[in-house]
Design an enzyme around this catalytic site. Structure first.
Site, PDB file in Angstrom:
ATOM      1  CB  THR A   1      -0.958   0.035   1.215  1.00 51.37           C
ATOM      2  OG1 THR A   1      -0.185  -0.126   2.401  1.00 51.37           O
ATOM      3  CG2 THR A   1      -1.996  -1.063   1.142  1.00 51.37           C
TER       4      THR A   1
ATOM      5  CE  LYS B   1       5.193   0.689  12.867  1.00 55.10           C
ATOM      6  NZ  LYS B   1       4.951   0.674  11.426  1.00 55.10           N
TER       7      LYS B   1
ATOM      8  CD  GLU C   1       9.232  13.235   9.293  1.00 54.51           C
ATOM      9  OE1 GLU C   1      10.053  14.153   9.332  1.00 54.51           O
ATOM     10  OE2 GLU C   1       8.610  12.843  10.290  1.00 54.51           O
TER      11      GLU C   1
ATOM     12  CB  VAL D   1       7.919   8.431  13.733  1.00 51.07           C
ATOM     13  CG1 VAL D   1       7.138   8.948  14.930  1.00 51.07           C
ATOM     14  CG2 VAL D   1       9.080   7.570  14.191  1.00 51.07           C
TER      15      VAL D   1
ATOM     16  N   GLY E   1       3.362   8.380  10.290  1.00 53.25           N
ATOM     17  CA  GLY E   1       2.953   8.503   8.895  1.00 53.25           C
ATOM     18  C   GLY E   1       3.152   9.866   8.274  1.00 53.25           C
TER      19      GLY E   1
ATOM     20  N   GLY F   1     -10.911  -2.698   8.705  1.00 53.98           N
ATOM     21  CA  GLY F   1      -9.555  -2.600   8.174  1.00 53.98           C
ATOM     22  C   GLY F   1      -8.653  -1.652   8.958  1.00 53.98           C
TER      23      GLY F   1
ATOM     24  CE  LYS G   1       4.266   3.999  14.315  1.00 53.84           C
ATOM     25  NZ  LYS G   1       2.799   3.819  14.321  1.00 53.84           N
TER      26      LYS G   1
ATOM     27  N   GLY H   1      -1.709   4.876   6.646  1.00 47.51           N
ATOM     28  CA  GLY H   1      -2.442   5.001   5.386  1.00 47.51           C
ATOM     29  C   GLY H   1      -1.476   5.113   4.234  1.00 47.51           C
TER      30      GLY H   1
END
Lengths: 432, 432
Positions: free
Chosen positions: A13, A105, A129, A132, A134, A187, A205, A302
């Site tokens: 994804t 992570k 970046e 942590v 998103g 989901g 994180k 996401g």
């Protein structure tokens, strides 16, 4: 440079999001970098899988060497996950003078220092970046935005699944199991939710953020972790009566030279900025000595939000490539790691007990606390109908962890205590 | 480099904060930059004034040339305020190959493009993070953190004074004048509060953010501005009944190639992340096509928070100096400015009217709206005891500004409308 070539490790994804952003924002990227960017190769496990993307022939490959050894590939973007084998891939990429952007992570929390060292030795950039929170540019905020300040506290809601679950439990009075099932159906939670609900994902994180924010190598094993599986609707209800909101909080605190990092369900005052961060959103609250309170809020996961962070890191690398200054961005930790001892950790605590309905129980309870120098900020006693005992809910004033744990031991030995139902830290009452 | 020398233009509250941070965080700065940093000269208006700082002999000066022409000074930090004369100083500093860090929003909103061009021509850095939202690293978030995304909306609470006033009005039901006086007594509002309460201060910040976020030169004169002086306790009370919070909102929206930028008191749904930003705090909500919703929260002003942003900009410049890549950070705007026309601006609107107590008024009112294709989301009618007329409060569905303004004209001409008490945009109901 005529163009910059990207090699992807993984095309799930987040990888698909990276491809989409590079396509959709080609003009913006070219404007900033001065040349086009293209994806040259992508390592996948299945050449035939439908990814909802139009991908040119010859891009997909099953062989990692097609990415890691291709001399035309400038930047390797790692979005495949995994730890040990993935680390070997990235070390090879760096040895081959390829810059690395990773969203991993798990990997960075365990092998971050080794990989950063290899990047620096090869004059390569290594940015992470996306690992942590998103889409929230929090690492950049810590490193650049607050470069001149001394950060003393970070509190993070850094796991979307658990925040979704706790939000639903709070707003709808439902049980953990019930909401977890809904989150899985929607989901928002994995089929195996252990790493999320057990707090491990958040702990990774927090290790990464603490390393950057406190400028010392904080390992995953330094983070004390407790998940949300035991949080009950009653705890949340009582917390609400006392003016608190239950969140899974990554807590990193520096006192002088020593630090403490934990992940646990904790209560925050309703007025605290993190208390209104709901659903699957993430946020990181940072306290700096000079700046005071700041907070960074956004989507913690996401496909596209995470891919935004990945591509922003790519832009940073590409600018460095054009300026000939790659491999210089990372700053080595300034301090040796020093962790707080149990007696140096202090907090307010929330405690819920079931006690026998006997004369003198409350007096005895109070004396157990006061013998350890701990007093109550709030206390509430409710009869439990027909059970023959009462429920006592209390919040202490600030106490050291060792005193509090001694109190819990004594309570367990006291015959009139039927059960210790729950115990949580109460955080965010102080700013610094 | 053995050390880096700073020249200060101005030594007021922010300047004093810069001196303190450089002193207190000398180790952290030296660790990041690789050499010590010292303040060599500071331009002041009064050599004798007590600034609560220990300042070495020979640092204070009344002559700008002592800063601008000193060949040993590497970075000029401008914290003196003012526009035209200050611009000349900075152009001279840049001509003399000095990097510039400024906290001056008034200057950057008006002369930003000219100064950035001069910086680039002289291979100098010009950074101005502190000019918007004090300690919040929002400009870096827009430029670096969201480098790969397409930002379509920015909504900012970017003036602490007005947010303090509106928060107090909301929580305590008090009038504007009453709270303004308290804010002045507490030092949260200037003796002459015009630029704050009139919206100009926020408009300058929105011009700077829009220029960066939309990558087109948005001038201060492009920002439609309305202040909070006419906001009443009644408006806030009704807004609350409808589930909205009143804030002074800097609103910047991009639709295709066209943008709209305004500052005005507006209503936000209570669930919107900006609605819980209270007191003197600032926050900027950013919507990007890929990342979705993010928000940056923190102190918008104050000596140390603003100085944090200044010194972080200095760190960035100093890193660039060591790498030999100064003057390369700024990206020229990608797009030509195109502003939305009146009919391209749309919003929901809140309207409060006093109407005669006559049969058929509500029907007539409804028909005026529906003739322009605008319908109501919420409507409430209250008798005003003894006044002989009623109060009607309504919120429309989304409507274009020109239709809405036509409706207001018709309402004014309709005999049964006693007065239009207030009208506000309702924003934040949609994300994108």
């Amino acid at each position: 440079m005529e163009s910059i070539s990207i090699g992807l490790l993984g095309l799930g994804t987040v990888g698909a999001g990276v491809v989409k952003i590079i396509e959709n924002h080609q003009d913006k990227l070219a404007h900033q970098i001065g040349c086009p960017v293209k994806v040259k190769k992508a390592l996948v496990q299945d050449l035939e899988k439908d990814r909802g993307l139009a991908i040119e022939d010859g891009i997909l490959t099953l062989d990692p060497e097609d990415v890691l050894a291709d001399p035309e590939i400038d930047i390797v973007v790692e979005v495949m996950g995994g730890i040990e084998a993935t680390k070997e891939h990235l070390l090879e990429a760096l040895k081959n003078k390829k810059h690395v952007v990773t969203a991993n992570k798990d990997l960075m929390a365990v092998h971050g220092p080794e990989l950063l060292k290899a990047a620096s030795a090869n004059e390569c950039d290594l940015f992470y970046e996306a690992s942590v929170a998103g889409g929230i540019p929090i690492l950049r905020g810590l490193v650049d935005g607050l470069a001149s300040d001394r950060i003393t506290k970070m509190m993070g809601i850094v796991n979307g699944t658990t925040n979704f679950i706790l939000t639903k439990m709070t707003k709808e009075g439902r049980t953990f199991d019930d909401v977890l099932k809904e989150a899985q159906d929607l989901g928002f939670a994995e089929a195996d939710p252990t790493a999320d609900v057990g707090g491990l994902d958040a702990a990774r994180k927090m290790a990464i953020m603490s390393t950057l924010g406190f400028s010392m190598n904080v390992d995953l094993s330094d983070v004390k972790v407790k998940g949300i599986t035991d949080v009950t609707a009653e705890d949340i209800e009582y917390a609400g009566q006392f003016g608190y909101t239950m969140k899974l909080i990554g807590y990193a605190h520096r006192d002088g030279e020593k630090v403490e990092v934990s992940v646990e369900p904790a209560l925050l005052p309703n007025e605290h900025p993190l208390s209104s961060v709901n659903d699957e959103y993430n946020a990181v609250y940072v306290y700096g000595e000079a700046v005071g309170e700041t907070m960074f809020y956004g989507p913690g996961a996401g496909s596209l939000p995470t891919a935004t962070a990945v591509v922003s890191d790519m832009v940073c690398t590409m600018k460095n490539m054009r300026l000939g200054v790659t491999g210089k961005s990372a700053v080595n930790p300034q301090f040796e790691k020093k962790l707080k001892e149990r007696e140096e950790i202090s907090s307010q605590y929330f405690l819920r007990l079931h006690v026998q309905d006997e004369i003198g129980v409350l007096a005895k309870l109070t004396s157990i606390f006061s013998n350890h120098g701990v007093s109550f900020e709030k206390i509430l006693q409710n009869p439990l109908n027909g059970a023959g005992y009462s429920e006592i809910v209390l919040v202490t004033h600030k106490a050291s962890l060792d005193h509090y744990e001694d109190i819990l031991m004594e309570l367990k030995d006291y015959h009139a205590i039927h059960s210790i139902e729950s115990s949580y830290r109460v955080e965010g009452g102080e700013k610094g």
